[in-house]
Design a protein around this motif. Structure first.
Motif, mmCIF file in Angstrom:
data_model
loop_
_atom_site.group_PDB
_atom_site.id
_atom_site.type_symbol
_atom_site.label_atom_id
_atom_site.label_comp_id
_atom_site.label_asym_id
_atom_site.label_seq_id
_atom_site.Cartn_x
_atom_site.Cartn_y
_atom_site.Cartn_z
ATOM 1 N N ASN A 112 0.818 -1.218 0.000
ATOM 2 C CA ASN A 112 0.000 0.000 0.000
ATOM 3 C C ASN A 112 0.848 1.262 0.000
ATOM 4 N N THR A 113 2.150 1.142 -0.157
ATOM 5 C CA THR A 113 3.024 2.302 -0.072
ATOM 6 C C THR A 113 3.943 2.365 -1.288
ATOM 7 N N TYR A 114 3.977 3.538 -1.887
ATOM 8 C CA TYR A 114 4.812 3.786 -3.060
ATOM 9 C C TYR A 114 5.580 5.083 -2.840
ATOM 10 N N GLU A 115 6.650 5.241 -3.584
ATOM 11 C CA GLU A 115 7.413 6.486 -3.552
ATOM 12 C C GLU A 115 7.439 7.062 -4.954
ATOM 13 N N VAL A 116 7.314 8.373 -5.023
ATOM 14 C CA VAL A 116 7.536 9.074 -6.287
ATOM 15 C C VAL A 116 8.593 10.134 -6.016
ATOM 16 N N THR A 117 9.584 10.182 -6.904
ATOM 17 C CA THR A 117 10.653 11.165 -6.780
ATOM 18 C C THR A 117 10.692 11.998 -8.044
ATOM 19 N N VAL A 118 10.604 13.307 -7.886
ATOM 20 C CA VAL A 118 10.743 14.220 -9.014
ATOM 21 C C VAL A 118 12.230 14.417 -9.242
ATOM 22 N N ILE A 119 12.687 14.032 -10.430
ATOM 23 C CA ILE A 119 14.104 14.125 -10.769
ATOM 24 C C ILE A 119 14.445 15.541 -11.227
ATOM 25 N N THR A 120 13.611 16.088 -12.117
ATOM 26 C CA THR A 120 13.819 17.455 -12.586
ATOM 27 C C THR A 120 12.511 17.991 -13.164
ATOM 28 N N ALA A 121 12.479 19.290 -13.414
ATOM 29 C CA ALA A 121 11.309 19.937 -14.012
ATOM 30 C C ALA A 121 11.777 21.151 -14.800
ATOM 31 N N MET A 122 11.055 21.435 -15.884
ATOM 32 C CA MET A 122 11.345 22.643 -16.665
ATOM 33 C C MET A 122 10.111 23.035 -17.467
ATOM 34 N N ARG A 123 10.068 24.301 -17.810
ATOM 35 C CA ARG A 123 9.020 24.826 -18.691
ATOM 36 C C ARG A 123 9.635 24.933 -20.077
ATOM 37 N N LYS A 124 9.101 24.127 -21.017
ATOM 38 C CA LYS A 124 9.645 24.112 -22.366
ATOM 39 C C LYS A 124 8.609 23.469 -23.279
ATOM 40 N N GLU A 125 8.421 24.025 -24.464
ATOM 41 C CA GLU A 125 7.417 23.495 -25.394
ATOM 42 C C GLU A 125 7.883 22.249 -26.138
ATOM 43 N N ASP A 126 9.129 22.165 -26.494
ATOM 44 C CA ASP A 126 9.593 21.050 -27.326
ATOM 45 C C ASP A 126 10.507 20.114 -26.536
ATOM 46 N N PHE A 127 10.087 19.754 -25.327
ATOM 47 C CA PHE A 127 10.859 18.875 -24.466
ATOM 48 C C PHE A 127 10.952 17.493 -25.106
ATOM 49 N N LYS A 128 12.165 16.977 -25.271
ATOM 50 C CA LYS A 128 12.409 15.692 -25.933
ATOM 51 C C LYS A 128 12.454 14.567 -24.907
#
Length: 187
Positions: free
Chosen positions: A138-154
């Motif tokens: 019943n327990t999971y982890e989510v880790t945000v590695i990175t984030a950015m604002r960009k229209e054409d993110f590959k």
């Protein structure tokens, strides 16, 4: 080949003054049967521990390596999208055998990562790279590695992206140089 004897059927007729109750109330159509009766409900609580990687934290606080600021990638934006994504990710993983987003022990050198994107009419797309891990039933982890604002993110070959536009989500996967559409879902 021998024939099997026919199975005896349960009689619903009255016999020897004994009354058999024919329970017909409450039966209705469900997903499986035209004649089923709901007995009850149970719910499972899922705990998702939310983490951020130091790389994300550095990009949020200090920006790029050259000092350019990354705007609007604060925790208030990121956490909202991560929470919004989970029911959609679960839906797609249950529907499509080829889509997995949860990493299971033992840890690999590099886990499965999914790109979460939120598109806006008046703002730049928010892109998040997240990694989900099984911790307990019943327990999971989510880790945000990175984030950015960009229209054409590959995205990388083999990687999945979950794109939100309003209340709809679309799941895609990169195969070679092409982005392959998988499915769309609305909650």
């Amino acid at each position: 080949m021998e024939e099997k004897p026919k199975r005896k059927r349960i009689s619903t007729k009255q016999s020897n003054e004994a009354t058999i109750v024919n329970d017909v109330e409450g039966y209705q159509e469900n997903c499986c049967s035209p004649n089923a009766k709901k007995i009850g409900i149970h719910s499972e609580n899922i705990i998702v521990n939310f983490w951020i990687d130091k790389h994300y934290s550095n990009r949020d606080q200090y920006g790029e390596d050259d000092g350019a600021k990354r705007e609007d990638i604060g925790i208030e934006y990121v956490e909202k999208l991560v929470q919004k994504a989970l029911p959609h990710l679960i839906y797609y993983s249950l529907k499509h055998k080829s889509f997995q987003f949860v990493n299971h022990p033992p840890p690999k050198s590099r886990g499965l990562r999914v790109v979460l994107k939120e598109e806006f009419d008046t703002d730049i797309t928010l892109n998040i790279i997240a990694e989900y891990h099984f911790f307990d039933t019943n327990t999971y982890e989510v880790t945000v590695i990175t984030a950015m604002r960009k229209e054409d993110f590959k995205i990388s070959v083999g990687q999945f992206e979950l794109i939100f536009n309003s209340s709809f989500s679309t799941l895609n996967q990169k195969n070679g140089n092409n982005i392959q559409y998988i499915d769309t879902f609305e909650i």
